[in-house]
Design a protein around this motif. Structure first.
Motif, short mmCIF file in Angstrom:
data_model
loop_
_atom_site.label_atom_id
_atom_site.label_comp_id
_atom_site.label_asym_id
_atom_site.label_seq_id
_atom_site.Cartn_x
_atom_site.Cartn_y
_atom_site.Cartn_z
N VAL A 1 0.68 -1.26 0.11
CA VAL A 1 0.03 -0.04 0.05
C VAL A 1 0.85 1.13 0.09
CG1 VAL A 1 -1.66 1.04 1.24
CG2 VAL A 1 -1.80 -1.36 1.24
N ALA A 2 0.90 1.99 -0.94
CA ALA A 2 1.73 3.31 -1.09
C ALA A 2 0.65 4.34 -0.83
CB ALA A 2 1.93 3.42 -2.34
N THR A 3 1.09 5.33 -0.02
CA THR A 3 0.24 6.43 0.27
C THR A 3 0.75 7.72 -0.26
OG1 THR A 3 1.31 7.00 2.60
CG2 THR A 3 -0.32 5.27 2.45
N PRO A 4 0.10 8.99 -0.08
CA PRO A 4 1.12 10.14 -0.29
C PRO A 4 2.22 10.13 0.27
CG PRO A 4 -1.42 10.57 -0.12
CD PRO A 4 -1.19 9.07 0.31
N ALA A 5 2.35 9.73 1.65
CA ALA A 5 3.77 9.91 2.29
C ALA A 5 4.57 8.98 1.67
CB ALA A 5 3.36 9.56 3.77
N THR A 6 4.37 7.97 1.13
CA THR A 6 5.13 7.03 0.19
C THR A 6 5.78 7.92 -0.91
OG1 THR A 6 3.99 5.32 0.77
CG2 THR A 6 5.26 4.81 -0.93
N TYR A 7 4.78 8.73 -1.73
CA TYR A 7 5.29 9.33 -2.74
C TYR A 7 6.27 10.33 -2.33
CZ TYR A 7 2.07 6.90 -5.61
OH TYR A 7 1.35 5.66 -6.30
N VAL A 8 6.08 11.17 -1.07
CA VAL A 8 6.69 12.18 -0.78
C VAL A 8 8.34 11.46 -0.59
CG1 VAL A 8 7.25 13.82 1.04
CG2 VAL A 8 4.92 13.63 -0.05
N ARG A 9 8.06 10.43 0.31
CA ARG A 9 9.37 9.76 0.78
C ARG A 9 10.47 9.28 -0.31
NH1 ARG A 9 7.86 4.93 3.36
NH2 ARG A 9 9.12 3.76 2.18
N TYR A 10 9.70 8.93 -1.58
CA TYR A 10 10.41 8.33 -2.74
C TYR A 10 10.70 9.44 -3.65
CZ TYR A 10 10.15 3.28 -1.18
OH TYR A 10 10.27 2.28 -0.54
N THR A 11 10.01 10.49 -3.72
CA THR A 11 10.06 11.44 -4.79
C THR A 11 10.49 12.79 -4.51
OG1 THR A 11 7.73 12.25 -5.27
CG2 THR A 11 8.50 10.16 -6.22
N ASN A 12 10.30 12.99 -3.08
CA ASN A 12 10.49 14.46 -2.63
C ASN A 12 9.44 15.46 -3.22
OD1 ASN A 12 11.39 16.09 -0.56
ND2 ASN A 12 13.16 16.68 -1.72
N ASN A 13 8.44 14.90 -3.67
CA ASN A 13 7.23 15.66 -4.29
C ASN A 13 6.16 15.59 -3.53
OD1 ASN A 13 5.59 16.79 -6.22
ND2 ASN A 13 6.03 15.35 -7.78
N TRP A 14 6.10 16.88 -2.66
CA TRP A 14 4.85 16.89 -1.69
C TRP A 14 3.62 17.00 -2.19
CZ3 TRP A 14 2.02 21.19 -0.37
CH2 TRP A 14 2.38 22.53 -1.24
N LYS A 15 3.49 17.60 -3.71
CA LYS A 15 2.23 17.87 -4.27
C LYS A 15 1.69 16.57 -5.04
CE LYS A 15 1.16 22.34 -3.54
NZ LYS A 15 0.06 22.56 -2.85
N GLU A 16 2.49 15.56 -5.05
CA GLU A 16 2.11 14.28 -5.60
C GLU A 16 1.71 14.31 -6.99
OE1 GLU A 16 -0.77 12.39 -3.19
OE2 GLU A 16 -0.99 13.95 -2.03
N VAL A 17 2.44 15.12 -7.69
CA VAL A 17 2.00 15.16 -9.20
C VAL A 17 3.00 14.37 -9.81
CG1 VAL A 17 2.15 16.58 -11.14
CG2 VAL A 17 1.45 17.72 -9.22
N LEU A 18 2.41 13.40 -10.50
CA LEU A 18 3.42 12.20 -11.01
C LEU A 18 3.57 12.50 -12.63
CD1 LEU A 18 1.69 9.24 -9.51
CD2 LEU A 18 3.64 10.13 -8.66
N TRP A 19 2.81 13.18 -13.07
CA TRP A 19 2.96 13.52 -14.60
C TRP A 19 2.31 14.86 -14.81
CZ3 TRP A 19 -0.59 12.96 -18.76
CH2 TRP A 19 -0.23 13.14 -20.03
N ASP A 20 2.79 15.90 -15.21
CA ASP A 20 2.47 17.05 -15.50
C ASP A 20 1.45 17.38 -16.69
OD1 ASP A 20 4.03 17.34 -17.58
OD2 ASP A 20 5.37 18.92 -16.57
N GLY A 21 1.34 16.55 -17.53
CA GLY A 21 0.41 16.28 -18.65
C GLY A 21 1.06 16.58 -20.06
N LYS A 22 2.46 17.14 -19.98
CA LYS A 22 3.13 17.53 -21.30
C LYS A 22 3.73 16.51 -21.69
CE LYS A 22 4.20 22.04 -18.99
NZ LYS A 22 5.16 22.95 -18.39
N ILE A 23 3.65 16.22 -22.94
CA ILE A 23 4.25 15.15 -23.45
C ILE A 23 5.68 15.40 -24.04
CG2 ILE A 23 3.88 13.79 -25.54
CD1 ILE A 23 1.14 14.18 -25.22
#
Length: 105
Positions: free
Chosen positions: A72-94
């Motif tokens: 189970v990955a949570t928002p805290a997991t994403y912060v921990r692994y990516t240091n990205n606190w806004k949880e944006v995994l893809w900005d929509g730009k190709i």
């Protein structure tokens, strides 16, 4: 929900990977819980896993007895692994070099 049976590299032969992404409307809850009470954070992750498995079992059957690994990955997991606190995994730009392989839904 994605069933990765289309990807032979996702799991060994005869097995597959199932991924679910649930919406989280309060990511700060998970980030604060992990920072302040790691035991409770882990208990909540286990509770979420059990509830999701029960829902899948009710809907599809024959799920729970076939699960070998559950994460189970949570928002805290994403912060921990990516240091990205806004949880944006893809900005929509190709990206230009791979744009021909991507399409908008």
């Amino acid at each position: 929900m994605t069933i990765h049976n289309f990807d032979p590299t996702a799991a060994e032969k005869g097995k597959t990977v199932l991924t679910l992404m649930l919406e989280c409307k309060n990511p700060e809850y998970w980030i604060n819980l992990r920072n302040n009470d790691k035991d409770r954070y882990n208990q909540e992750k286990e509770r979420i896993a059990r509830e999701v498995i029960q829902c899948l079992e009710k809907r599809f059957g024959n799920i729970e007895s076939n699960i070998e690994v559950c994460d189970v990955a949570t928002p805290a997991t994403y912060v921990r692994y990516t240091n990205n606190w806004k949880e944006v995994l893809w900005d929509g730009k190709i990206p230009k070099r791979s744009g021909k392989n991507l399409r908008k839904r």
